[in-house]
Design an enzyme around this catalytic site. Sequence first.
Site, PDB file in Angstrom:
ATOM      1  N   GLY A 141       4.814 -56.266  12.153  1.00  0.00           N
ATOM      2  CA  GLY A 141       4.357 -56.991  10.964  1.00  0.00           C
ATOM      3  C   GLY A 141       3.329 -58.055  11.282  1.00  0.00           C
ATOM      4  O   GLY A 141       3.317 -59.118  10.677  1.00  0.00           O
ATOM      5  N   SER A 147       3.517 -50.296  12.260  1.00  0.00           N
ATOM      6  CA  SER A 147       4.142 -49.294  11.378  1.00  0.00           C
ATOM      7  C   SER A 147       3.542 -47.915  11.643  1.00  0.00           C
ATOM      8  O   SER A 147       4.256 -46.915  11.681  1.00  0.00           O
ATOM      9  CB  SER A 147       3.960 -49.679   9.904  1.00  0.00           C
ATOM     10  OG  SER A 147       2.592 -49.799   9.583  1.00  0.00           O
ATOM     11  N   ASP A 205      -4.764 -46.508   9.978  1.00  0.00           N
ATOM     12  CA  ASP A 205      -3.929 -46.891  11.124  1.00  0.00           C
ATOM     13  C   ASP A 205      -3.318 -45.674  11.826  1.00  0.00           C
ATOM     14  O   ASP A 205      -3.320 -45.590  13.057  1.00  0.00           O
ATOM     15  CB  ASP A 205      -2.804 -47.838  10.678  1.00  0.00           C
ATOM     16  CG  ASP A 205      -3.327 -49.209  10.286  1.00  0.00           C
ATOM     17  OD1 ASP A 205      -4.548 -49.389  10.259  1.00  0.00           O
ATOM     18  OD2 ASP A 205      -2.499 -50.102  10.011  1.00  0.00           O
TER      19      ASP A 205
END
Length: 397
Positions: A141, A147, A205
Amino acid sequence: MRDRDLVLSAPGKVILHGEHAVVHGKVALAVALDLRTFLRLRPCGEGRVCVRLPGVGVVRSWDTPRLQALRGGFAADFDESKSPSVEQLDTLREFAGIAAGASAPESLATLAFLYMCLAISAKYGDVPSMDILVWSELPTGAGLGSSAAYAVCLAAALLTAFGAISCPLKEGESSARWTEEELTLINSWAFQGERVIHGSPSGVDNAVGTWGGALRYQSGKITPLKRVPMLRILLTNTKVPRSTKVLVAGVKEKILKFPAIMNPVLDSIDAISQECQSVLEAMPANPSPEYYPVLEELFDINQHHLNVIGVGHPSLDRLCRVTASHGLHSKLTGAGGGGCGITLLRQDTSLLAVEAAKRDLCACGFECWETNIGAPGVTLHSFSSLNTKVLHALSES
Ligand SMILES: Nc1ncnc2c1ncn2[C@@H]1O[C@H](COP(=O)(O)OP(=O)(O)O)[C@@H](O)[C@H]1O
Ligand SMILES: C[C@@](O)(CCOP(=O)(O)O)CC(=O)O
Ligand SMILES: [Mg+2]
């Protein structure tokens, strides 16, 4: 299902330009980071799936017949091209005892695992008994794509375990990568994991986590940069926690509320990414000083834009002020709202100057380190090739 352990890893990322705008179809430039998430998948014979995620405090296990029964009700709907539906996620939440709307890291990580495992199983066969352990060098985070690295690792491990892709690591090799076609499949399933965690990710990402290197990303189109100079980057973690999902939703709300004001800002960020790409592709491998003023100015302008769209934070303002006092230019990276910032170092920025900036940043309670960019994407490893720290983390059972 293989009878041996699988060990694989995927890198985190740094977005040079285009975060948030990329969710709305604009260009982003992103590079893979030399910090990785590792996953070990161990076959076991007990009719259970066990998941351990020490980074987010998860230790869960389920009987395979229960998982299979749950999958049965979903099979027709599972497809890697479709977004996870509200009903599917609600059913999985209820199964895992996760409250509706829970967005704690452990809830999202568990939900992403269950979704990917059952969706892949619906397409490729029964859920095998397995023990999965995930360990990461990335802060969670903080804007460095933890993630996505998690989702890419899960996708690669599950697809390999279910036999949907090959296991390219040969006896005696220390590492191996999948074919382009297999990487495309890994990327599309990782995107589903990101969807569970983020809500509406752009896909940049997971693309960097899958392919590594440096790339331009726009609306699902992935183009490796033609040439990437040796960029020196200082990464600073403000340690202010934030959630990508919440920040992305906030930007969407602002665009809907003030379209005529926000859309030109997104267009300008798009132009910054394109300008940066031209400069990077024109720079020689060992760049001379003349290229830096433009790159630095682009950092400054984009940081202002990111504040305008509502993803700044006082800690990031402070980071920028501190580095500016050393003649260095910074911007947030990733979703913002805290998390990490990046500072561009020139080829000839002295070690002394970097140390002085680092000292002042640490005095603010931040953590910072100089980093290498352009790391390889998702990779299979032999146990013997892992460094002691990773080996130790993955040997815990
Ligand atoms: N090592 C990990 N193990 C399990 N889940 C992880 C791990 N790293 C990240 N995650 C999941 O990703 C979420 C963080 O994602 P996000 O808010 O997008 O931040 P970022 O991607 O910038 O780190 C966590 O809440 C957790 O659900
Ligand atoms: C804000 C965004 O552009 C990047 C988010 O990156 P991170 O999760 O903060 O590492 C969202 C996205 O591209 O999906
Ligand atoms: Mg993320």
